[in-house]
Design an enzyme around this catalytic site. Structure first.
Site, PDB file in Angstrom:
ATOM      1  N   VAL A 244       0.837  -1.200   0.000  1.00 23.40           N
ATOM      2  CA  VAL A 244       0.000   0.000   0.000  1.00 23.40           C
ATOM      3  C   VAL A 244       0.874   1.253   0.000  1.00 23.40           C
ATOM      4  O   VAL A 244       0.564   2.249  -0.670  1.00 23.40           O
ATOM      5  CB  VAL A 244      -0.971   0.005   1.208  1.00 23.40           C
ATOM      6  CG1 VAL A 244      -1.755   1.309   1.271  1.00 23.40           C
ATOM      7  CG2 VAL A 244      -1.925  -1.181   1.137  1.00 23.40           C
ATOM      8  N   CYS A 245       1.978   1.210   0.717  1.00 22.33           N
ATOM      9  CA  CYS A 245       2.849   2.384   0.875  1.00 22.33           C
ATOM     10  C   CYS A 245       3.265   3.022  -0.451  1.00 22.33           C
ATOM     11  O   CYS A 245       3.141   4.243  -0.604  1.00 22.33           O
ATOM     12  CB  CYS A 245       4.081   2.031   1.714  1.00 22.33           C
ATOM     13  SG  CYS A 245       3.674   1.439   3.380  1.00 22.33           S
TER      14      CYS A 245
END
Length: 185
Positions: free
Chosen positions: A44-45
């Site tokens: 996700v980062c």
């Protein structure tokens, strides 16, 4: 944390192909976003960091500097920047916080994990926190909403006595809180 001043810190960041030192004193005097994320080389980062990278030029025009922060080192940030097309477009500061000082200062260190929560803080030119958002591990943030919050915070700072209602966007009407409005909204 809202309306509190950021605490002292010193860190090394990767920015524009170089390692640079950054302190809390460097942050003051301009608007700043601290964008905490758990770790480099994750899932996700990079989607979030890339989303902010796409808005960086617009943020700069608003006088906002961005500091992404994880507990990885500045060396790991450079390696990720070199290895990922998405991260490679980042022009803002990528702070290494391997000792956890910044992450702990903002109260977003995951107990027993040594990783930062997914958290965003908007800091005014006086070094005071004006907005914050913390989400669970699997919930990514939205740079468009972050832009809206920046513009709202700047509007409120520049227009004393005015506040921005829900879903406010630049150019929308604001409110002037008063006794006359109580019970009428």
């Amino acid at each position: 944390m809202i309306d509190t001043e950021i605490k002292p810190f010193s860190a090394t960041a990767f920015k524009d192909g170089e390692f640079v030192d950054v302190t809390d004193a460097d942050v003051k005097g301009k608007w700043a976003i601290f964008f905490f994320y758990p770790a480099d080389f994750t899932f996700v980062c990079p989607t979030e960091l890339g989303d902010v990278a796409d808005k960086y030029e617009e943020l700069q025009k608003l006088g906002v500097e961005v500091y992404s922060v994880s507990t990885d080192t500045h060396f790991v940030h450079k390696a990720w920047h070199d290895a990922s097309e998405t991260i490679g477009k980042i022009k803002y500061y990528m702070l290494g916080d391997q000792n956890g000082t910044i992450t702990n200062n903002f109260g977003v260190m995951r107990p027993g994990q040594g990783l930062a929560d997914r958290a965003t803080f908007l800091i005014d030119p006086d070094g005071v926190i004006q907005a914050m958002e913390i989400t669970a591990e699997g919930i990514g943030r939205d740079a468009d909403d972050l832009m809206r919050k920046v513009k709202a915070a700047q509007y409120v700072r520049n227009n004393p006595g005015q506040v921005c209602p829900a879903k406010w966007k630049e150019g929308d009407e604001t409110l002037a809180p008063s006794l006359d409005l109580v019970g009428k909204i």
